[in-house]
Write an enzyme that holds these catalytic residues in place. Structure first.
Site, short mmCIF file in Angstrom:
data_model
loop_
_atom_site.label_atom_id
_atom_site.label_comp_id
_atom_site.label_asym_id
_atom_site.label_seq_id
_atom_site.Cartn_x
_atom_site.Cartn_y
_atom_site.Cartn_z
CB ILE A 11 -0.92 0.04 1.25
CG1 ILE A 11 -1.76 -1.24 1.33
CG2 ILE A 11 -1.81 1.28 1.24
CD1 ILE A 11 -2.49 -1.40 2.65
CG ASP A 64 8.95 11.72 -2.84
OD1 ASP A 64 8.09 11.48 -3.69
OD2 ASP A 64 9.19 12.86 -2.40
CE1 TYR A 155 -5.93 15.15 -6.55
CE2 TYR A 155 -8.25 15.62 -6.97
CZ TYR A 155 -7.27 14.84 -6.38
OH TYR A 155 -7.64 13.74 -5.63
CE LYS A 159 -6.16 11.46 -7.44
NZ LYS A 159 -5.57 10.23 -6.88
CB VAL A 188 -12.48 11.20 1.79
CG1 VAL A 188 -12.28 10.20 2.93
CG2 VAL A 188 -13.06 10.52 0.57
#
Ligand code: NDP
Ligand code: 8X3
Length: 255
Positions: A11, A64, A155, A159, A188
């Site tokens: 993850i 990173d 952004y 996505k 969120v």
């Protein structure tokens, strides 16, 4: 049915928010983990906590995702592990600026993290899944992959790229048993808005003012659902918003 027990998941971005919640929920299902992010102290603490609580193996690695050499070195460090699941979650937004006044450095940060980091991780860990004819890539996308909003040119572009990469990856592995999925959340409440507004708490809080946002656990539950389907079931995308949200900018707020 628990199909995650004994599996091995990797993850990214597990030091906070959605990635951390995914790590916690996967571990509670008995899934072994490699957790990554830049903040080493948080990773070590989480690894220790989950190992003690759930008796699973949790290995923390700080790097990173914008640093290709660091990712390659990490790959060598974990070459003894056969990953069943890769969750490409590390990501961020910087500000809500119109393109005409956008910051070049912010653009690099978003593109290098959200797009190139995800590509590099997938490029390095997918071949072994294909070779074993088994595995799953789960990308953290966004409702910003499905619609663009003012101030979100870069952004939203990153996505939209995640959506394109996810769809193309599914086609690249066509004919194998490797599964490819993405989860596309709306609002969120995590550290996401603090990061977006450079630590300005007031601005971050205003994003969720007068409405009930999703929690990181809400999204982790969806990721668990996607990962826990039978091996022949591939969920390509799930768009998940709070009930008070109907699009990026349609958010019902109580005064
Ligand atoms: P958080 O800011 O709470 O967590 C982001 C995670 O990404 C942290 O663990 C951070 O770790 C990691 N990360 C960021 N940059 C890097 C980097 N360069 N290298 C390695 N790790 C990095 O945000 P969320 O949990 O909300 O975001 C997780 C994902 O969900 C992102 O991809 C985001 O775009 C997406 N998303 C979030 C939504 C929201 O409203 N919150 C909605 C839709 C999608 P560290 O700083 O320690 O490196
Ligand atoms: C994050 C959700 O609405 O801030 O992907 O773009 S939003």
């Amino acid at each position: 049915m628990n199909r995650l027990s004994g599996k091995q998941a990797l993850i990214t971005g597990a030091t906070a928010g959605i990635g951390k919640a995914i790590a916690e929920q996967f571990a509670s299902y008995g899934c072994h983990l490699v957790i990554t992010g830049r903040r080493e102290d948080r990773l070590s603490r989480l690894a220790e906590e989950l190992q003690t609580k759930h008796k699973v193996t949790v290995l923390p690695f700080a790097f990173d995702v914008r640093d290709l050499d660091a990712i390659k070195a990490f790959k060598v460090s974990v070459q003894h592990i056969q990953f069943d699941i890769l969750v490409n979650n590390a990501g961020l937004a910087k500000r809500v600026d119109p393109i005409q006044s956008g910051d070049f450095e912010d653009w690099d940060i978003m593109i290098d993290t959200n797009v190139k980091g995800l590509l590099a991780m997938t490029r390095l860990f997918l071949p072994e899944m294909i070779e074993r004819n088994k595995g799953q890539i789960i990308n953290l996308s966004s409702t910003a992959a499905h619609e663009a909003y003012p101030g979100g040119s870069v952004y939203c572009a990153t996505k939209h790229a995640v959506k394109a990469i996810t769809e193309a990856t599914k086609k690249d592995v066509h004919g194998t048993n490797v599964r490819v999925s993405m989860v596309s959340p709306g609002l969120v409440v995590t550290e996401f808005s603090n990061v977006r507004f450079d630590g300005n708490q007031q601005k971050a809080d205003s994003v969720y003012k007068g409405m009930q946002p999703l929690t990181a656990d809400d999204i982790a539950e969806i990721v668990v659902f996607v990962a826990n389907r039978p091996e022949h079931v591939n969920i390509l995308d799930t768009i998940v918003m709070p009930v008070a949200q109907s699009s990026a900018q349609m958010v019902h707020r109580n005064e």
